[in-house]
Design an enzyme around this catalytic site. Structure first.
Site, PDB file in Angstrom:
ATOM      1  N   ASP A   1       0.817  -1.212   0.000  1.00  0.00           N
ATOM      2  CA  ASP A   1       0.000   0.000   0.000  1.00  0.00           C
ATOM      3  C   ASP A   1       0.853   1.265   0.000  1.00  0.00           C
ATOM      4  O   ASP A   1       0.416   2.318  -0.469  1.00  0.00           O
ATOM      5  CB  ASP A   1      -0.888   0.029   1.243  1.00  0.00           C
TER       6      ASP A   1
ATOM      7  N   ASP B   1     -20.559   1.745  10.406  1.00  0.00           N
ATOM      8  CA  ASP B   1     -21.157   1.625   9.074  1.00  0.00           C
ATOM      9  C   ASP B   1     -21.981   2.874   8.766  1.00  0.00           C
ATOM     10  O   ASP B   1     -22.908   3.213   9.510  1.00  0.00           O
ATOM     11  CB  ASP B   1     -22.038   0.378   9.023  1.00  0.00           C
TER      12      ASP B   1
END
Length: 398
Positions: free
Chosen positions: A146, A283
């Site tokens: 990454d 979420d």
């Protein structure tokens, strides 16, 4: 014709995608969750079918064995030797890895040593690499980092304003993360805009449970919001993002439940962000449901989230001296139209305007109006495909 598996292994999960290469055709995909816990779940999707099993999977080696056996059991492959390469997502490559590499014993050892930079990610990746090497020792394993994409940052950008001995002696600096995603969506944005990437100034916003924003100048990362670890930057799902570092010793003094710096960092990584402020969830769908119910904690969490993202995007307009496009990607970036609307609503001064008929769930592409000076794009990231491509490129260099 060969088959390549792209792997994203966490501490208790193993997400995978099987490709036919070089055609880049997805043959199957799946995830094994709750590794090391009771009632582990293995999910396999192929040919429009979905198979799910509840098992006891004790470690990553067992998970890999189950994955490979499932590929044969469901007729996706006939034998293990059809698989010619495995690519592993590794979050932290530090200064050691400026590009993807073929795994050997030394590389694996270095990845484990770099766990200090990504304690939530590198140990799981190392476990996944070790498991595949044990079970399929003759195929090429490749690590895709990454951090590699961000190695183009200038020294004045990646160094922190602290005594330089901490960089010289301990390599304390900004490394960034999500580089594979930022690289991919920048390439796709150039195609969408019909212009060479080498001519574009882009701001790419990877907004999922982890959030990072990158300033991309002519195809290279010149700044990014994640830092020494993926804890830095805007507010995230369970991570705080940037805070005043003096808060850490203060909390250790004040809260008996926080005994040392490791306890505070764990709280900042796993119990903060949208989840910590709202007390509801990490979420965004649950947060938006809380907005509909006028839940004050959900409203507060949402407002902090939007505010931090706007500020980060705004500073990268300054870094780039303007931008040609802003790109939203990842779970929330792709699937939260309200969030996109409210972020852009605070950035209209920069010449951005979005079309409400295009800014809807499921739409991919240019969501800006024709008059918008800065284009706003929604692009699905595909880190797995990037990983598979690097395996294909490197598998004959072993």
């Amino acid at each position: 014709m060969s088959k390549t598996i792209a792997i994203n292994a966490g501490s208790s999960s193993l997400k995978w995608q099987l490709y036919q290469m070089p055609e880049e055709e997805v043959l199957a995909q799946g995830i094994i969750e709750r590794i090391g816990l009771k009632d582990s779940i293995s999910t396999v999707k192929y040919d429009g079918k979905k198979e799910e099993q509840i098992l006891d999977i004790h470690d990553h080696t067992e998970a890999v064995k189950i994955l490979l056996n499932d590929l044969i059991h469901f007729g996706i492959i006939a034998a293990y030797d059809e698989i010619t390469g495995v690519g592993h997502r590794v979050v932290a490559g530090g200064e050691l890895f400026k590009e993807s590499v073929v795994v050997n014993d030394k590389v694996l050892e270095q990845i484990e040593e770099l766990s200090v930079l990504a304690p939530l990610h590198n140990p799981g990746a190392a476990a996944g690499i070790r498991a595949f090497r044990d079970i399929l020792p003759d195929i090429t394993s490749v690590c895709v980092f990454d951090t590699s994409f961000h190695t183009s940052m200038a020294k004045h950008t990646y160094l922190y304003p602290i005594p330089q001995k901490y960089y010289t002696d301990y390599k304390v600096r900004k490394y960034g993360a999500h580089g594979t995603s930022h690289k991919y969506v920048a390439q796709e944005a150039a195609k969408m805009l019909g212009r060479p990437l080498e001519e574009l100034k882009l701001i790419t916003a990877h907004i999922g449970n982890g959030v990072s924003i990158t300033a991309n100048y002519h195809g290279k990362s010149v700044d990014t919001s994640m830092g020494f670890t993926p804890l830095a930057g805007p507010m995230m799902g369970t991570r705080s993002g940037d805070i005043d570092p003096a808060i850490i010793p203060y909390l250790i003094e004040q809260d008996p439940e926080l005994k040392d710096a490791a306890d505070v960092v764990n709280m900042l990584n796993k119990k903060s962000g949208l989840s910590g402020v709202s007390g509801i969830s990490s979420d965004m769908r649950d947060i938006e449901a809380g907005l509909q119910e006028d839940n004050p904690d959900a409203v507060l969490a949402y407002n902090i989230f939007i505010d931090r993202i706007k500020k980060c995007i705004g500073q990268y307009f300054a870094v780039l001296n303007g931008a040609d496009a802003l790109v939203f990607t990842a779970g929330m970036g792709e699937n939260a139209p309200l969030m996109r609307q409210d972020v852009i609503g605070g950035l209209t001064w920069f010449g951005m305007d979005i079309d409400p008929e295009k800014n809807v769930f499921g739409y991919r592409g240019d969501i800006s109006t024709p008059e918008s000076k800065v284009k706003v794009l929604v692009i699905s990231t595909d880190e797995e495909l990037c990983i598979a491509r690097d395996v294909e490129r490197l598998k004959n260099t072993k």
